[in-house]
Design an enzyme around this catalytic site. Structure first.
Site, PDB file in Angstrom:
ATOM      1  N   LEU A   1       1.272  -1.357   0.290  1.00 38.38           N
ATOM      2  CA  LEU A   1       0.054   0.033  -0.354  1.00 38.38           C
ATOM      3  C   LEU A   1       0.902   1.716  -0.217  1.00 38.38           C
ATOM      4  O   LEU A   1       1.758   1.233   1.358  1.00 38.38           O
ATOM      5  CB  LEU A   1      -0.843  -0.321   1.560  1.00 38.38           C
ATOM      6  CG  LEU A   1      -1.815   1.398   1.167  1.00 38.38           C
ATOM      7  CD1 LEU A   1      -3.263   0.769   0.549  1.00 38.38           C
ATOM      8  CD2 LEU A   1      -2.239   1.134   3.058  1.00 38.38           C
ATOM      9  N   CYS A   2       0.387   1.964  -0.779  1.00 37.06           N
ATOM     10  CA  CYS A   2       1.374   3.417  -0.935  1.00 37.06           C
ATOM     11  C   CYS A   2       1.020   4.369  -0.518  1.00 37.06           C
ATOM     12  O   CYS A   2       0.154   4.826  -0.142  1.00 37.06           O
ATOM     13  CB  CYS A   2       1.729   3.813  -2.438  1.00 37.06           C
ATOM     14  SG  CYS A   2       2.106   5.893  -2.408  1.00 37.06           S
ATOM     15  N   VAL A   3       1.921   4.601   1.555  1.00 35.93           N
ATOM     16  CA  VAL A   3       2.007   4.729   2.279  1.00 35.93           C
ATOM     17  C   VAL A   3       1.539   6.268   1.858  1.00 35.93           C
ATOM     18  O   VAL A   3      -0.311   7.030   2.595  1.00 35.93           O
ATOM     19  CB  VAL A   3       2.514   5.067   3.417  1.00 35.93           C
ATOM     20  CG1 VAL A   3       3.650   5.435   2.895  1.00 35.93           C
ATOM     21  CG2 VAL A   3       1.902   5.419   4.878  1.00 35.93           C
TER      22      VAL A   3
END
Lengths: 130, 118
Positions: A78-80
């Site tokens: 997940l791209c934070v």
């Protein structure tokens, strides 16, 4: 055998390409290839929202991705940065920003573009679903 | 190591995509992956100089594109036909660009390991 990295740019509910990405990911694995990771970017971060509630007679691709992770250990990254901006909050940031609660599903691994780039640098095929 | 192309197809301020794409390019650059940034379609509007995003209350990420050189991103390409059809003149761009006829873009893309479209 080839290695693959899949990028998902669209949300789980509002776009058919989420289902296409899931079908593609399953095919990569079923055909004996090495699926390094699935990276959820831009609107794709909504896949990780654990508060999502989709009726049981409708397509729930998020659950499909989680099943893939459970069955094959495929990392769901997940791209934070993208997630924070869209209210998909992990536990660490929840405390840091004094937010009421986090909502990232535990099947997803909080990551950044740096992880994606590192994987892309050693993967044969990069496939986007937008 | 992979040869990577990032294609920008979106106008600069209608969505965060242009800025996301810039982040991607800079990170690939920081990891020393050879990268080419390509502007096609409405993406060529990202190249116009003297834009005023503050008037929209939007962050000015376009000026950060000038950091491409610092990240060793020296190969920047745009579709010549897309520039012409949108009235984006070569002498009004914010950086040095190689304008390539659109008919040659396909051949160019064949030279990369990964192509990311934004």
């Amino acid at each position: 055998m080839a290695s693959f990295l899949i990028l998902v740019h669209s949300s789980n509910y509002a776009s058919q390409s989420s289902a296409s990405a899931l079908n593609y990911a399953e095919s990569v694995i079923n055909n004996g290839h090495d699926l390094k990771a699935i990276f959820f970017y831009q609107e794709g971060v909504y896949h990780a929202n654990s508060l999502t509630n989709i009726p049981s007679d409708e397509l729930d691709t998020s659950t499909g991705f989680k099943q893939l992770n459970a069955d094959h250990g495929t990392p769901l990254l997940l791209c934070v940065t993208a997630a924070d901006k869209r209210g998909i909050v992990n536990e660490h940031h929840e405390q840091e920003q004094a937010l009421p609660h986090g909502n990232v599903d535990p099947a997803f691994t909080v990551a950044g573009l740096a992880e994606m780039v590192t994987i892309a640098a050693e993967t044969d095929r990069l496939v986007q679903f937008k | 190591m992979k040869k990577i192309a990032i294609i920008n197809t979106q106008s600069p301020f209608n969505s965060p995509t242009g800025r996301d794409s810039l982040d991607l390019a800079l990170i690939f650059g920081a990891f020393e992956q050879p990268i080419t940034v390509i502007f096609l379609g409405d993406g060529v509007y990202q190249l116009l100089d003297d834009q005023n995003p503050e008037a929209l209350g939007t962050k000015d990420y376009l000026s950060t594109m000038k950091a491409f050189e610092l990240y060793d991103i020296e190969h920047i390409v745009c579709g010549l036909d897309d520039m012409n059809s949108r009235g984006v003149p070569v002498d009004k761009l914010s950086m040095a660009i190689e304008a390539v006829p659109n008919s040659q873009i396909g051949e160019l893309l064949n030279t990369f390991d990964h192509v990311i479209t934004m």
